[in-house]
Design a protein around this motif. Structure first.
Motif, PDB file in Angstrom:
ATOM      1  N   TRP A 136      -2.866  16.401   3.168  1.00  0.00           N
ATOM      2  CA  TRP A 136      -1.416  16.376   2.990  1.00  0.00           C
ATOM      3  C   TRP A 136      -0.693  16.280   4.336  1.00  0.00           C
ATOM      4  O   TRP A 136       0.132  15.389   4.556  1.00  0.00           O
ATOM      5  N   GLY A 137      -1.037  17.203   5.249  1.00  0.00           N
ATOM      6  CA  GLY A 137      -0.349  17.238   6.536  1.00  0.00           C
ATOM      7  C   GLY A 137      -0.524  15.948   7.306  1.00  0.00           C
ATOM      8  O   GLY A 137       0.435  15.373   7.793  1.00  0.00           O
ATOM      9  N   ARG A 138      -1.767  15.495   7.419  1.00  0.00           N
ATOM     10  CA  ARG A 138      -2.020  14.295   8.211  1.00  0.00           C
ATOM     11  C   ARG A 138      -2.038  13.044   7.356  1.00  0.00           C
ATOM     12  O   ARG A 138      -1.708  11.968   7.832  1.00  0.00           O
ATOM     13  N   GLY A 139      -2.450  13.192   6.092  1.00  0.00           N
ATOM     14  CA  GLY A 139      -2.622  12.000   5.265  1.00  0.00           C
ATOM     15  C   GLY A 139      -1.468  11.740   4.321  1.00  0.00           C
ATOM     16  O   GLY A 139      -1.409  10.673   3.705  1.00  0.00           O
ATOM     17  N   GLY A 150      -8.222   9.860  12.912  1.00  0.00           N
ATOM     18  CA  GLY A 150      -7.073  10.747  12.777  1.00  0.00           C
ATOM     19  C   GLY A 150      -5.766  10.035  13.092  1.00  0.00           C
ATOM     20  O   GLY A 150      -4.754  10.237  12.419  1.00  0.00           O
ATOM     21  N   GLU A 151      -5.792   9.191  14.101  1.00  0.00           N
ATOM     22  CA  GLU A 151      -4.591   8.415  14.442  1.00  0.00           C
ATOM     23  C   GLU A 151      -4.250   7.462  13.307  1.00  0.00           C
ATOM     24  O   GLU A 151      -3.086   7.301  12.929  1.00  0.00           O
ATOM     25  N   LEU A 152      -5.277   6.849  12.779  1.00  0.00           N
ATOM     26  CA  LEU A 152      -5.053   5.882  11.706  1.00  0.00           C
ATOM     27  C   LEU A 152      -4.532   6.576  10.448  1.00  0.00           C
ATOM     28  O   LEU A 152      -3.699   6.032   9.715  1.00  0.00           O
ATOM     29  N   THR A 208      -1.165   5.785   8.560  1.00  0.00           N
ATOM     30  CA  THR A 208      -1.110   5.460   7.134  1.00  0.00           C
ATOM     31  C   THR A 208      -0.078   6.321   6.422  1.00  0.00           C
ATOM     32  O   THR A 208       0.658   5.847   5.568  1.00  0.00           O
ATOM     33  N   ARG A 209      -0.023   7.603   6.810  1.00  0.00           N
ATOM     34  CA  ARG A 209       0.954   8.492   6.215  1.00  0.00           C
ATOM     35  C   ARG A 209       2.376   7.985   6.474  1.00  0.00           C
ATOM     36  O   ARG A 209       3.211   7.968   5.580  1.00  0.00           O
ATOM     37  N   ASP A 210       2.623   7.549   7.710  1.00  0.00           N
ATOM     38  CA  ASP A 210       3.989   7.222   8.098  1.00  0.00           C
ATOM     39  C   ASP A 210       4.409   5.811   7.724  1.00  0.00           C
ATOM     40  O   ASP A 210       5.586   5.553   7.518  1.00  0.00           O
ATOM     41  N   ALA A 211       3.470   4.880   7.677  1.00  0.00           N
ATOM     42  CA  ALA A 211       3.852   3.492   7.384  1.00  0.00           C
ATOM     43  C   ALA A 211       2.646   2.760   6.810  1.00  0.00           C
ATOM     44  O   ALA A 211       1.974   1.990   7.488  1.00  0.00           O
ATOM     45  N   GLU A 212       2.397   3.041   5.539  1.00  0.00           N
ATOM     46  CA  GLU A 212       1.198   2.498   4.900  1.00  0.00           C
ATOM     47  C   GLU A 212       1.184   0.974   4.916  1.00  0.00           C
ATOM     48  O   GLU A 212       0.151   0.356   5.169  1.00  0.00           O
ATOM     49  N   LYS A 214      -7.372   6.879   3.232  1.00  0.00           N
ATOM     50  CA  LYS A 214      -6.948   8.051   2.478  1.00  0.00           C
ATOM     51  C   LYS A 214      -8.120   8.677   1.735  1.00  0.00           C
ATOM     52  O   LYS A 214      -8.219   9.893   1.608  1.00  0.00           O
ATOM     53  N   LEU A 215      -9.011   7.819   1.259  1.00  0.00           N
ATOM     54  CA  LEU A 215     -10.152   8.310   0.499  1.00  0.00           C
ATOM     55  C   LEU A 215     -11.009   9.254   1.339  1.00  0.00           C
ATOM     56  O   LEU A 215     -11.440  10.312   0.856  1.00  0.00           O
ATOM     57  N   VAL A 216     -11.240   8.897   2.581  1.00  0.00           N
ATOM     58  CA  VAL A 216     -12.066   9.742   3.451  1.00  0.00           C
ATOM     59  C   VAL A 216     -11.431  11.123   3.590  1.00  0.00           C
ATOM     60  O   VAL A 216     -12.099  12.153   3.458  1.00  0.00           O
TER      61      VAL A 216
END
Lengths: 251, 394
Positions: free
Chosen positions: B81-84, B243-245, B249-253, B267-269
């Motif tokens: 949630w926090g990162r993803g 982690g960067e990716l 993805t969270r911010d601009a999928e 996201k799956l990982v």
């Protein structure tokens, strides 16, 4: 090495439930030529780019090498070397300039390598960072960059991706004069080995930097040629209601 | 289409790039932040594994172990949630997978070889053991299931959900509904799963007598150790390119998609990793708490699990773990004196945190520093700031 690469669009039609945002568009984008797409609002400029980058469905043909861009998905198009920017700069705000650029180069990395931290800076990332002039702001979060710098960062990301075809959507909108000039020079520097297509409203910018201009109107190609050809074209003037192109094209 | 030279250097010789400048040392703030975080994990490990067992009574230590189980779930929630950006409102499902796998094994171990669990005998003394219980006689199978079951379920569900680009509120509702459904399913199958009463009265844990405090302390140490391990895993993930990716993805999928990635895989990982952590937390919760019931996995429980992460700071490394430990402590210490009172306190704390520090308690120092330095990002300066632009081209 100019001129071997190109994107050839033939009979492109984008149909939104009966409304044809693009209709039978024929246009060819050549490598080494800075190609501008202009036209009044709603002329279908962005839709054309959307169709060529898999964002909306279009019919017709868009040949790039031996690929038909219209039949591919967005990420496949990107992997084939066709990149784009968006009207509103979409950089990853919480990541630094370096991280933004590095991510753009990540497609061909092995999965296992993704789980490790970056060590040093890959050469191609450093080069892109210097090309777009953001090397000094390497560790700045992208969110705090000025508007123009965000656009350059996006172009930098396309460079890291090694996009051979770049669609730039209103890149200089909202930029200062200095930033526009620098953007123009940047495009000039990277153009020879790439196919560059710019959607633009700013006629000064078009005049100063266009090698070739295509005018769209109501989803169709109205005219194309050099800046001088376009400005002298009576049909173009008619579409712009006899007024100066500058006046109308401002949003 | 591309000449051989393009492969080696995709760029025109724009300006002579001094080669020796390429291998710049990583910027000091980034490097030190990783190291500081690692030291923080070390300090946390010492506190949990050495200090806590030395100063806490058996009872308190056991309680801390329980909070550590919730904290493990919270660490995974921080990742997803926090990162993803995936609002995982139903981590109770994965908590349940681990918990029930473990509880079934412990129940069978307590019943003894070839015997059936006591609660089943109460319903029908002659009933055979249901088929799906049988493999859980094996300790090895149980441990495998604790990790494998969430991988399978989260992998399948996640694949279907993310490939269809379900996100935001729809994803949250879906995940919450799953937790509710599973709680109902278990509650309604009393003869098979113990129903709402749950499974309890475990006597042995892989051969160790659970009534012996020493063995309970051992289980605490395993739990605390695994919690530290979970922290190390997310520490590495956060500093990695993945982690960067994930943040990207969270911010601009969509943007990530246009860089040639498939956001669904990224996201799956994160989702599967979070599910495994939740499952391990659930598995250890069982011998520590001595009971597992649908109450611990349903909607309310799932919200409690995510509350710790939200409270502490979901996108930070330590926020979720500290938030979960704190809420766990608050829950049991308050309800000792004031039954169900903690829920009001929890709600109040939640309102305060949301109002004053929406990024969680862990973000307060940073926010304070930011305010002091008045260096908050100059938000949305639409007209370009020329000074900044010139600075670029120095």
């Amino acid at each position: 090495m100019t001129g071997q690469d190109y994107v050839e669009v033939q009979g492109l039609t984008v149909d939104f439930d009966g409304f044809k945002a693009n209709e039978e568009v024929d246009v060819t984008f050549l490598q080494g030529r800075i190609h501008f797409l202009i036209g009044p609002n709603g002329a279908g400029k962005t839709t054309l780019v959307d169709a060529l980058t898999g964002l909306v469905k279009g019919t017709g043909r868009a040949r790039y090498g031996n690929l038909d861009l219209l039949s591919l998905k967005s990420h496949q198009i990107s992997r084939a070397g066709v990149g784009r920017t968006f009207q509103t700069a979409t950089v990853f705000e919480e990541l630094s300039v370096l991280q933004n650029l590095d991510i753009a180069g990540g497609v061909h990395r092995k999965a296992w390598g993704m789980l490790r931290a970056r060590k040093g800076i890959p050469d191609y990332v450093q080069e892109a960072m210097e090309t777009v002039g953001l090397a000094d702001l390497r560790d700045r979060p992208a969110g705090v960059l000025a508007h123009g710098q965000k656009q350059w960062l996006e172009i930098g990301m396309l460079l890291v991706q090694d996009a051979k075809v770049m669609f730039l959507d209103e890149t200089v909108a909202g930029m200062s004069h200095e930033e526009r000039d620098e953007t123009g020079e940047l495009l000039r520097r990277i153009a020879p080995s790439r196919t560059i297509v710019v959607i633009e409203h700013d006629m000064d910018f078009v005049r100063n930097h266009a090698d070739f201009v295509t005018v769209l109107h109501a989803g169709k190609v109205l005219a194309e040629g050099s800046v001088a050809d376009i400005q002298g074209n009576p049909r173009v003037q008619e579409v712009y209601l006899g007024r100066n192109i500058e006046e109308v094209s401002h949003e | 289409m591309s000449t051989p030279t393009d492969v080696e250097s995709p760029f025109l010789p724009v300006a002579a790039t001094p080669t020796d400048r390429r291998r710049l040392p990583r910027s000091s703030p980034r490097l030190s932040r990783d190291t500081v975080s690692l030291i923080g994990i070390g300090v946390f490990a010492v506190l949990m594994l050495l200090v806590a067992p030395a100063v806490l009574s058996d009872f308190r230590l056991n309680n801390l172990g329980k909070y550590a189980c919730w904290a493990m779930v919270a660490v995974g929630i921080g990742l997803a949630w926090g990162r993803g950006g995936m609002l995982v409102l139903g981590q109770g499902v994965y908590f349940a997978l681990g918990a029930y796998a473990m509880a079934m094994h412990l129940t069978l171990e307590t019943a003894g070889p070839d015997a059936i669990p006591v609660f089943m005998i109460l319903y029908d003394p002659l009933a055979p053991l249901p088929g799906f219980w049988e493999p859980f006689r094996s300790g090895a199978f149980t441990l495998l299931a604790v990790v494998g079951a969430p991988v399978l379920l989260a992998g399948t569900l996640g694949y279907a959900i993310f490939k269809r680009r379900v996100k935001g509120a729809y994803f949250a509702i879906l995940s919450q509904a799953l937790a509710v459904a599973l709680a109902y399913l278990i509650g309604g199958t009393i003869k098979l799963t113990g129903g709402d009463t749950g499974l309890s009265d475990f006597k042995y844990f892989f051969g160790y007598d659970l009534s012996d405090p020493i063995n309970k302390r051992m289980i605490y140490s395993i739990t605390a150790g695994l919690l530290v391990l979970c922290l190390l895993v997310v520490w590495q993930l956060y500093r990695s390119r993945f982690g960067e990716l994930l943040v990207a993805t969270r911010d601009a999928e969509e943007r990530v998609r246009f860089l040639g990635h498939d956001p669904a895989n990224i996201k799956l990982v994160a989702y599967v990793t979070a599910a495994v952590m939740a499952s391990i937390g659930g598995a250890l919760f069982v011998p520590i708490a001595g009971i597992i019931s649908p109450k611990e996995i349903g909607a309310a429980a799932s919200i409690f699990l995510i509350a710790g992460a939200a409270f502490g700071g979901r996108a930070t490394l330590f926020g979720p773990v500290l938030g979960a430990l704190l809420l766990g402590y608050g829950r049991s210490s308050l309800s000792e004196q004031w039954e169900n009172g903690w829920i009001y306190v929890l709600a109040l704390m939640f309102i305060l945190v949301t109002l004053l520090a929406p990024e969680g308690v862990a973000s307060i120092p940073r926010r304070a520093a930011g305010l002091l330095g008045s260096l908050r990002r100059p938000t949305e300066s639409r007209p370009p700031r020329n000074t900044a632009a010139k600075e670029t081209k120095s």
